[in-house]
Design an enzyme around this catalytic site. Structure first.
Site, PDB file in Angstrom:
ATOM      1  N   ASP A 185      -2.636   6.012  -3.739  1.00  0.00           N
ATOM      2  CA  ASP A 185      -1.492   5.430  -3.316  1.00  0.00           C
ATOM      3  C   ASP A 185      -0.877   4.428  -4.150  1.00  0.00           C
ATOM      4  OD1 ASP A 185      -3.342   3.598  -3.062  1.00  0.00           O
ATOM      5  OD2 ASP A 185      -2.935   2.966  -0.974  1.00  0.00           O
ATOM      6  N   SER A 222       0.788  -0.955  -0.019  1.00  0.00           N
ATOM      7  CA  SER A 222       0.138   0.073   0.045  1.00  0.00           C
ATOM      8  C   SER A 222       0.962   1.214   0.043  1.00  0.00           C
ATOM      9  CB  SER A 222      -0.972  -0.036   1.140  1.00  0.00           C
ATOM     10  OG  SER A 222      -1.710   0.947   1.031  1.00  0.00           O
ATOM     11  N   ASP A 226      -5.775   1.779  -4.184  1.00  0.00           N
ATOM     12  CA  ASP A 226      -6.885   1.457  -3.364  1.00  0.00           C
ATOM     13  C   ASP A 226      -7.347   2.835  -2.712  1.00  0.00           C
ATOM     14  OD1 ASP A 226      -5.039   1.347  -1.121  1.00  0.00           O
ATOM     15  OD2 ASP A 226      -5.788  -0.542  -0.658  1.00  0.00           O
ATOM     16  N   ASP A 246      -0.895   1.283  -4.629  1.00  0.00           N
ATOM     17  CA  ASP A 246      -1.612  -0.066  -5.286  1.00  0.00           C
ATOM     18  C   ASP A 246      -3.041   0.399  -5.496  1.00  0.00           C
ATOM     19  OD1 ASP A 246      -2.529   0.427  -2.424  1.00  0.00           O
ATOM     20  OD2 ASP A 246      -3.064  -1.678  -2.476  1.00  0.00           O
TER      21      ASP A 246
END
Length: 575
Positions: free
Chosen positions: A301, A149, A305, A303
């Site tokens: 961010d 993340s 999400d 990734d």
């Protein structure tokens, strides 16, 4: 430095033939040159937290490496064979821009295939929400994404998704962890069956983009889209693979991408932290917004999400919204659109979490829609969809900059959420309003709620002990008064009890056990203490509120609430 016997035992296991020569060399080097790092690498096993397993990359039980992830995957393979006997088992794997993500993803694919499991592996990095979508689209039983993340560059991680498209929750999580813990490292099957690994790319991308647009578009006129100026930054992450295409296909042509941050890069060279929760992360995007006179800034961010959003206030100045504000805006917009379409009949719900703004419950109530509240983490919102099939899921969010639109993706999804917030902005601008003015009006209608997060970092073994002691103190010596206000209720999610301090009555909490404490005061303030499940931090979530009758009262009310938050922080010594 003397190494504790239990740590030395763990180290010696990594010097056996179960581990390759390179790994053994690295362990020996730590023993001679970095004993403190050695201790941190071996003093515990890396654990699954609220967002899967995250950790620093390197050798050792407390690190992300081919063996810890291999062991996870072997245990998961064993469990899949147990619960899906005599079936073709299929998994899908995605990964982000972090160092070694592609290599680790291939190792995970190898272990699954070595266990006779069909693997769909993305050929390049992809957003986490696309993994959730692909899992259902390909009718897989399980999915994995390699990501840490928004953690620093030295981290990586491993998230497990189940056949509904959501992250693992009880009872699967405990059963999978049990299957992993039964294993020794020498039981990992690394020898791939290459015929069971299939690479996937544009076909899934196109289906994902189409689904995102279907879920997050709400009849915004093209003329309104043409008037909206958008700045977007992927912060060197995976969203560059999806969000520009989604916005363009949906009809948003005026999208200015921050060029210096468009290239995926695991070093995240232009930011201190690739976290849109941190104001500094959007510095370059805000500068581009001034050059282009943009109405809205969106940053995601690594990734993809979470999303950070900035909009212009009434003075034309760009300001950053927090996660609670964006979730309130998007939830309100969805509820309004569902009502306009005649789709609200009492059989819908929105989702939130115990650490997010209570304002979301007021908002849902005003539409006669239920707001279901779960523990921290989007896996619990995804679980709500599975647990209540008789209800339609409208959308859900949490304070940490995550939002989910509909149920095509069962995790926080910055792709659909980016399109949705642009729909909010375009429609507001077209009627002579703005995102900021829409938020102000929501405060008048539902109460002015203001939240603040204090996050204290405590690294290493000593830091973990300090965090544990802070929670013990808060439990064993609960505060009776905060900022001159009596504490009227203490909820302890570890013991699943709520204590009314006025009557001493104890009631049960119907949530899974979690290391969380929430204090409620008589003036409606709420203070939540929670150790992070994925970082060496303890977090304190503060929520205060005041009733206002019109927009002109906001400035005075905000100053009052800011002072209240500052007093709470000072009194609780959260520095």
């Amino acid at each position: 430095m003397n190494i504790e016997p239990t740590i030395l035992d763990a180290v010696n296991k990594w010097l056996t033939p179960a581990f390759d020569a390179k790994t053994q060399e690295e362990v020996n080097e730590l023993m001679t040159t970095a004993p403190k790092e050695l201790e941190d690498s071996f003093y515990k096993d890396l654990e699954f937290g609220t967002g899967g397993m995250r950790g620093v990359m390197g050798v050792g039980d407390n690190r992300i490496n081919k063996y810890t992830l291999g062991k996870n995957t072997q245990g998961l393979s064993n469990y899949l064979h147990e619960v899906f006997p005599n079936q073709e088992i299929k998994v899908v794997i995605a990964y982000d821009c972090r160092h070694n993500s592609d290599t680790l993803a291939k190792i995970v694919a190898d272990v699954f295939s070595a266990n006779g499991i069909k693997v769909y592996l993305f050929s390049e990095l992809r957003p986490t929400p696309e993994l959730s979508f692909a899992l259902k689209h390909l009718k897989c039983q399980c999915g994995i994404v390699l990501t840490a993340s928004h953690n620093p560059p030295e981290y990586n991680g491993y998230k497990v998704y189940w056949q509904d498209g959501g992250q693992i929750v009880p009872p699967e999580d405990a059963a999978i962890i049990n299957a992993i813990e039964k294993l020794n490292y020498d039981q990992i099957k690394f020898a791939a069956q290459d015929n069971l690994i299939e690479y996937i790319n544009t076909e899934i991308d196109n289906a994902f983009i189409k689904s995102s647009i279907e879920n997050a578009s709400f009849n915004t006129p093209q003329s309104a889209k043409d008037e909206l100026e958008i700045v977007f930054t992927s912060l060197h992450g995976t969203s560059i693979k999806s969000i520009p295409a989604v916005l363009e296909t949906a009809g948003y042509k005026n999208v200015h991408i921050v060029p210096e941050q468009a290239e995926p890069n695991g070093d995240f060279p232009t930011v201190k932290s690739p976290n849109p929760e941190e104001p500094e992360a959007l510095t370059m995007a805000l500068a581009l917004a001034e050059k282009t006179n943009a109405d809205i800034v969106v940053g995601t961010d690594p990734d993809c999400d979470r999303l950070g959003v900035a909009v212009r206030n009434n003075d034309g100045k760009m300001i950053l919204l927090n996660g609670n504000q964006t979730m309130v805006l998007m939830t309100s917009f969805l509820l309004k659109e569902w009502k306009k379409a005649g789709k609200l009949n009492g059989k819908q719900f929105v989702g939130s979490t115990i650490v997010s703004t209570p304002m979301i419950m007021e908002l849902a109530s005003s539409y006669g829609v239920e707001c279901k509240v779960g523990l921290t983490g989007f896996k619990w919102i995804a679980k709500m969809i599975k647990d209540f099939p008789e209800l339609e899921f409208i959308g859900g969010g949490e304070e940490s900059f995550g939002f989910m639109v509909g149920d095509a993706v069962r995790d926080k999804d910055a792709v659909a959420a980016t399109l949705l917030i642009c729909e909010v902005a375009a429609q507001a601008k077209a009627k002579g309003s703005s995102v900021y003015q829409e938020l102000q009006q929501l405060y008048v209608e539902n109460g002015f709620y203001k939240e603040y997060l204090v996050s204290l970092t405590k690294k290493g073994m000593e830091g973990l002990q300090e965090i544990n002691q802070m929670m013990v103190d808060l439990r064993e010596n609960p505060m009776k008064e905060i900022n001159g206000q009596r504490v009227i209720m203490v909820e302890d999610y570890q013991s699943s009890t709520a204590l009314n301090l006025l009557t001493q009555e104890v009631s049960d909490l119907t949530f899974p056990k979690s290391n969380v404490l929430i204090y409620y005061t008589e003036d409606g303030s709420k203070i939540c203490a929670r150790p992070s499940g994925t970082e060496p931090k303890i977090k304190f979530y503060i929520s205060v509120n005041a009733a206002i009758e019109n927009v002109s009262e906001i400035t005075e009310a905000e100053a009052f609430l800011d002072q209240k938050i500052a007093s709470i922080i000072s009194e609780m010594q959260l520095k």
